[in-house]
Design a protein around this motif. Structure first.
Motif, mmCIF file in Angstrom:
data_model
loop_
_atom_site.group_PDB
_atom_site.id
_atom_site.type_symbol
_atom_site.label_atom_id
_atom_site.label_comp_id
_atom_site.label_asym_id
_atom_site.label_seq_id
_atom_site.Cartn_x
_atom_site.Cartn_y
_atom_site.Cartn_z
ATOM 1 N N UNK A 65 0.832 -1.201 0.000
ATOM 2 C CA UNK A 65 0.000 0.000 0.000
ATOM 3 C C UNK A 65 0.869 1.254 0.000
ATOM 4 N N UNK A 66 1.940 1.228 0.760
ATOM 5 C CA UNK A 66 2.838 2.399 0.818
ATOM 6 C C UNK A 66 3.518 2.639 -0.521
ATOM 7 N N UNK A 67 3.994 1.577 -1.147
ATOM 8 C CA UNK A 67 4.691 1.728 -2.422
ATOM 9 C C UNK A 67 3.737 2.060 -3.566
ATOM 10 N N UNK A 68 2.463 1.739 -3.398
ATOM 11 C CA UNK A 68 1.476 2.016 -4.431
ATOM 12 C C UNK A 68 0.890 3.428 -4.322
ATOM 13 N N UNK A 69 1.311 4.181 -3.339
ATOM 14 C CA UNK A 69 0.780 5.525 -3.125
ATOM 15 C C UNK A 69 1.305 6.492 -4.186
ATOM 16 N N UNK A 70 0.601 7.600 -4.337
ATOM 17 C CA UNK A 70 1.000 8.617 -5.323
ATOM 18 C C UNK A 70 2.338 9.245 -4.955
ATOM 19 N N UNK A 71 2.614 9.395 -3.655
ATOM 20 C CA UNK A 71 3.885 9.988 -3.238
ATOM 21 C C UNK A 71 5.071 9.122 -3.658
ATOM 22 N N UNK A 87 2.567 -3.755 -8.148
ATOM 23 C CA UNK A 87 2.974 -4.534 -6.978
ATOM 24 C C UNK A 87 1.901 -5.582 -6.717
ATOM 25 N N UNK A 88 2.318 -6.817 -6.550
ATOM 26 C CA UNK A 88 1.372 -7.916 -6.343
ATOM 27 C C UNK A 88 1.741 -8.681 -5.080
ATOM 28 N N UNK A 89 0.787 -8.824 -4.211
ATOM 29 C CA UNK A 89 0.956 -9.621 -2.991
ATOM 30 C C UNK A 89 -0.175 -10.631 -2.897
ATOM 31 N N UNK A 90 0.052 -11.698 -2.156
ATOM 32 C CA UNK A 90 -0.951 -12.723 -1.946
ATOM 33 C C UNK A 90 -1.324 -12.798 -0.473
ATOM 34 N N UNK A 91 -2.556 -13.172 -0.251
ATOM 35 C CA UNK A 91 -3.033 -13.267 1.121
ATOM 36 C C UNK A 91 -2.280 -14.363 1.873
ATOM 37 N N UNK A 92 -1.901 -14.051 3.106
ATOM 38 C CA UNK A 92 -1.157 -14.961 3.975
ATOM 39 C C UNK A 92 0.156 -15.404 3.329
ATOM 40 N N UNK A 93 0.801 -14.473 2.654
ATOM 41 C CA UNK A 93 2.095 -14.753 2.027
ATOM 42 C C UNK A 93 2.988 -13.538 2.203
ATOM 43 N N UNK A 94 4.257 -13.792 2.396
ATOM 44 C CA UNK A 94 5.224 -12.709 2.572
ATOM 45 C C UNK A 94 5.997 -12.416 1.281
ATOM 46 N N UNK A 95 5.543 -12.971 0.170
ATOM 47 C CA UNK A 95 6.217 -12.781 -1.114
ATOM 48 C C UNK A 95 5.625 -11.564 -1.818
ATOM 49 N N UNK A 96 6.487 -10.753 -2.372
ATOM 50 C CA UNK A 96 6.085 -9.543 -3.106
ATOM 51 C C UNK A 96 6.634 -9.655 -4.521
ATOM 52 N N UNK A 113 14.513 -1.794 -9.342
ATOM 53 C CA UNK A 113 15.585 -1.744 -8.354
ATOM 54 C C UNK A 113 15.368 -0.587 -7.375
ATOM 55 N N UNK A 114 14.877 0.536 -7.886
ATOM 56 C CA UNK A 114 14.591 1.678 -7.019
ATOM 57 C C UNK A 114 13.429 1.382 -6.088
ATOM 58 N N UNK A 115 12.400 0.706 -6.576
ATOM 59 C CA UNK A 115 11.249 0.367 -5.740
ATOM 60 C C UNK A 115 11.670 -0.598 -4.626
ATOM 61 N N UNK A 116 12.515 -1.562 -4.931
ATOM 62 C CA UNK A 116 13.012 -2.478 -3.909
ATOM 63 C C UNK A 116 13.846 -1.747 -2.856
ATOM 64 N N UNK A 117 14.646 -0.813 -3.320
ATOM 65 C CA UNK A 117 15.441 -0.030 -2.372
ATOM 66 C C UNK A 117 14.544 0.825 -1.472
ATOM 67 N N UNK A 118 13.500 1.391 -2.048
ATOM 68 C CA UNK A 118 12.549 2.156 -1.240
ATOM 69 C C UNK A 118 11.851 1.257 -0.218
ATOM 70 N N UNK A 119 11.586 0.017 -0.593
ATOM 71 C CA UNK A 119 10.945 -0.918 0.336
ATOM 72 C C UNK A 119 11.854 -1.200 1.528
#
Length: 236
Positions: A65-71, A87-96, A113-119
């Motif tokens: 949700x944070x990475x999908x924000x407009x900011x 960005x895709x996540x699954x319920x009850x999963x820690x995989x992104x 690579x930039x999105x992963x670094x921001x994460x």
């Protein structure tokens, strides 16, 4: 029938349409589908403080949700990268899973690579603020580095098909209009010829028209009048 009569108009126009479709296809650059995969891993140490995101499963959802924000997207775009990443996540999963479609391979890989670094920065900043020790913090481990998964050329084929269909339709329309115009001109010329007065035949041309030489005609052949001349009176 119009196409058969005006083939010399239809075939060049059709060839020109095909050439235009090829040129449009060459002008469209392919797109690169870039993908990356990461997983949230808990630290080996124990923490007495609850994490700001909860467990790993809920952390992946909140992080998405944070990475999908407009900011976040504006921050990525300011660096000259693609803002339309997914960005895709699954319920009850820690995989992104991350993916992006870009006109440039380098821009696509640099975007993820930039999105992963921001994460990673987001996770560390929130947990540091919550007072969680570094060895007990949830971290992001990259399973698949950003790489090109597929070269997409659907836009190229779509544009070529559109130009080809439109060009063939216009070629057909122009050929039919040309055939109609030529037929109209032909009918007008034939009407003018029919309305034009025919020249009168003179008397001198009649023998020639009958196949008789005018020099062979004599006075004896002239028609004899049906009346006799009146007798002349002599004076006594």
């Amino acid at each position: 029938m119009a196409l058969l009569r005006r083939w010399y108009v239809f075939i060049p126009l059709l060839a020109l349409s095909g050439w235009g479709a090829v040129m449009v296809g060459q002008g469209v650059r392919p797109e690169y589908a870039v993908e990356a995969t990461a997983v949230l891993v808990a630290g080996p140490g124990a923490s007495d403080v609850d994490g700001p995101y909860g467990g790993r499963e809920s952390t992946s959802e909140v992080l998405a949700i944070v990475l999908d924000s407009a900011a976040s997207r504006d921050l990525v775009e300011k660096q000259g990268l693609e803002r339309d990443y997914e960005i895709e996540t699954q319920e009850r999963s820690s995989i992104i899973r991350l993916d992006v479609l870009s006109d440039s391979e380098s821009v696509g890989t640099q975007t993820l690579a930039t999105v992963l670094q921001m994460s990673e920065q987001e996770l560390a900043a929130r947990q540091d603020k919550a007072g969680i020790r570094p060895n007990a913090q949830i971290s992001l481990q990259v399973l698949q580095q950003p790489a090109v998964d597929e070269v997409v050329e659907t836009g190229k084929m779509r544009n070529m098909a559109i130009v080809g269909v439109i060009g063939a339709a216009f070629s057909l329309l122009i050929t039919l209009l040309f055939d109609d115009i030529m037929g109209l001109l032909r009918r007008r010329l034939s009407r003018r010829r029919e309305r034009r007065p025919q020249p009168a035949t003179s008397a001198s041309e009649m023998p020639e028209a009958a196949g008789v030489d005018p020099s062979e005609t004599s006075a004896s052949d002239a028609p004899v009048p049906d009346y006799a001349p009146a007798p002349s009176r002599s004076k006594t």
